[in-house]
Design a protein around this motif. Structure first.
Motif, PDB file in Angstrom:
ATOM      1  N   ASN A   1      84.796 -48.517-102.083  1.00  0.00           N
ATOM      2  CA  ASN A   1      84.491 -49.146-103.373  1.00  0.00           C
ATOM      3  C   ASN A   1      83.586 -48.293-104.254  1.00  0.00           C
ATOM      4  O   ASN A   1      83.164 -48.742-105.312  1.00  0.00           O
ATOM      5  N   ASP A   2      83.268 -47.090-103.808  1.00  0.00           N
ATOM      6  CA  ASP A   2      82.347 -46.212-104.544  1.00  0.00           C
ATOM      7  C   ASP A   2      81.010 -46.886-104.831  1.00  0.00           C
ATOM      8  O   ASP A   2      80.419 -46.688-105.896  1.00  0.00           O
ATOM      9  N   ALA A   3      80.543 -47.670-103.879  1.00  0.00           N
ATOM     10  CA  ALA A   3      79.278 -48.389-104.046  1.00  0.00           C
ATOM     11  C   ALA A   3      78.072 -47.524-103.687  1.00  0.00           C
ATOM     12  O   ALA A   3      76.950 -47.839-104.078  1.00  0.00           O
ATOM     13  N   ILE A   4      78.282 -46.437-102.956  1.00  0.00           N
ATOM     14  CA  ILE A   4      77.180 -45.593-102.504  1.00  0.00           C
ATOM     15  C   ILE A   4      77.010 -44.423-103.457  1.00  0.00           C
ATOM     16  O   ILE A   4      77.979 -43.780-103.840  1.00  0.00           O
ATOM     17  N   TYR A   5      75.776 -44.175-103.846  1.00  0.00           N
ATOM     18  CA  TYR A   5      75.474 -43.081-104.763  1.00  0.00           C
ATOM     19  C   TYR A   5      74.128 -42.467-104.412  1.00  0.00           C
ATOM     20  O   TYR A   5      73.298 -43.091-103.742  1.00  0.00           O
ATOM     21  N   GLN A   6      73.905 -41.245-104.873  1.00  0.00           N
ATOM     22  CA  GLN A   6      72.636 -40.558-104.638  1.00  0.00           C
ATOM     23  C   GLN A   6      71.593 -41.130-105.584  1.00  0.00           C
ATOM     24  O   GLN A   6      71.738 -41.055-106.792  1.00  0.00           O
ATOM     25  N   GLY A   7      70.548 -41.703-105.014  1.00  0.00           N
ATOM     26  CA  GLY A   7      69.439 -42.222-105.804  1.00  0.00           C
ATOM     27  C   GLY A   7      68.416 -41.136-106.060  1.00  0.00           C
ATOM     28  O   GLY A   7      68.684 -39.951-105.838  1.00  0.00           O
ATOM     29  N   ASP A   8      67.236 -41.529-106.505  1.00  0.00           N
ATOM     30  CA  ASP A   8      66.186 -40.556-106.790  1.00  0.00           C
ATOM     31  C   ASP A   8      65.758 -39.789-105.547  1.00  0.00           C
ATOM     32  O   ASP A   8      65.511 -38.588-105.605  1.00  0.00           O
ATOM     33  N   GLU A   9      65.656 -40.505-104.410  1.00  0.00           N
ATOM     34  CA  GLU A   9      65.184 -39.855-103.182  1.00  0.00           C
ATOM     35  C   GLU A   9      66.179 -39.943-102.035  1.00  0.00           C
ATOM     36  O   GLU A   9      66.251 -39.029-101.216  1.00  0.00           O
ATOM     37  N   ILE A  10      66.898 -41.060-101.949  1.00  0.00           N
ATOM     38  CA  ILE A  10      67.864 -41.271-100.875  1.00  0.00           C
ATOM     39  C   ILE A  10      69.132 -41.877-101.463  1.00  0.00           C
ATOM     40  O   ILE A  10      69.175 -42.252-102.635  1.00  0.00           O
ATOM     41  N   TYR A  11      70.152 -41.978-100.644  1.00  0.00           N
ATOM     42  CA  TYR A  11      71.360 -42.658-101.079  1.00  0.00           C
ATOM     43  C   TYR A  11      71.062 -44.144-101.247  1.00  0.00           C
ATOM     44  O   TYR A  11      70.215 -44.704-100.556  1.00  0.00           O
ATOM     45  N   GLU A  12      71.768 -44.769-102.171  1.00  0.00           N
ATOM     46  CA  GLU A  12      71.597 -46.192-102.445  1.00  0.00           C
ATOM     47  C   GLU A  12      72.962 -46.853-102.520  1.00  0.00           C
ATOM     48  O   GLU A  12      73.980 -46.170-102.658  1.00  0.00           O
TER      49      GLU A  12
END
Length: 84
Positions: free
Chosen positions: A21-32
């Motif tokens: 679902n492309d729900a995971i993305y690179q956040g500021d420090e970790i994946y979210e």
């Protein structure tokens, strides 16, 4: 319920491509994980694929966003309809 990634994430990059679902993305420090896109892979797989590949087991149930299996299935169906 959707899933979330704890701060134990080591940014290994294996979870993001597994999410249908492309729900995971690179956040500021970790994946979210975007809870509005996460269905715990319901509709795609029997088990959440990100949890299956995570080497540090840092992907957990997000108690802040409670959803039943029926709600997750409905979210999956809406996401699929939105793709068309």
């Amino acid at each position: 319920m959707s899933l979330f990634i704890t701060d134990e994430c080591i940014n290994c990059d294996v979870c993001e491509p597994e999410c249908p679902n492309d729900a995971i993305y690179q956040g500021d420090e970790i994946y979210e994980i975007n809870p509005s896109l996460c269905t715990q892979c319901i509709g795609h797989y029997d088990e959440p694929q990100c949890q299956q590949v995570c080497p540090v087991d840092c992907i957990l149930i997000d108690e802040v966003h409670p959803e039943t299996e029926e709600q997750l299935q409905a979210k999956y169906e809406k996401l699929q309809a939105d793709k068309n």
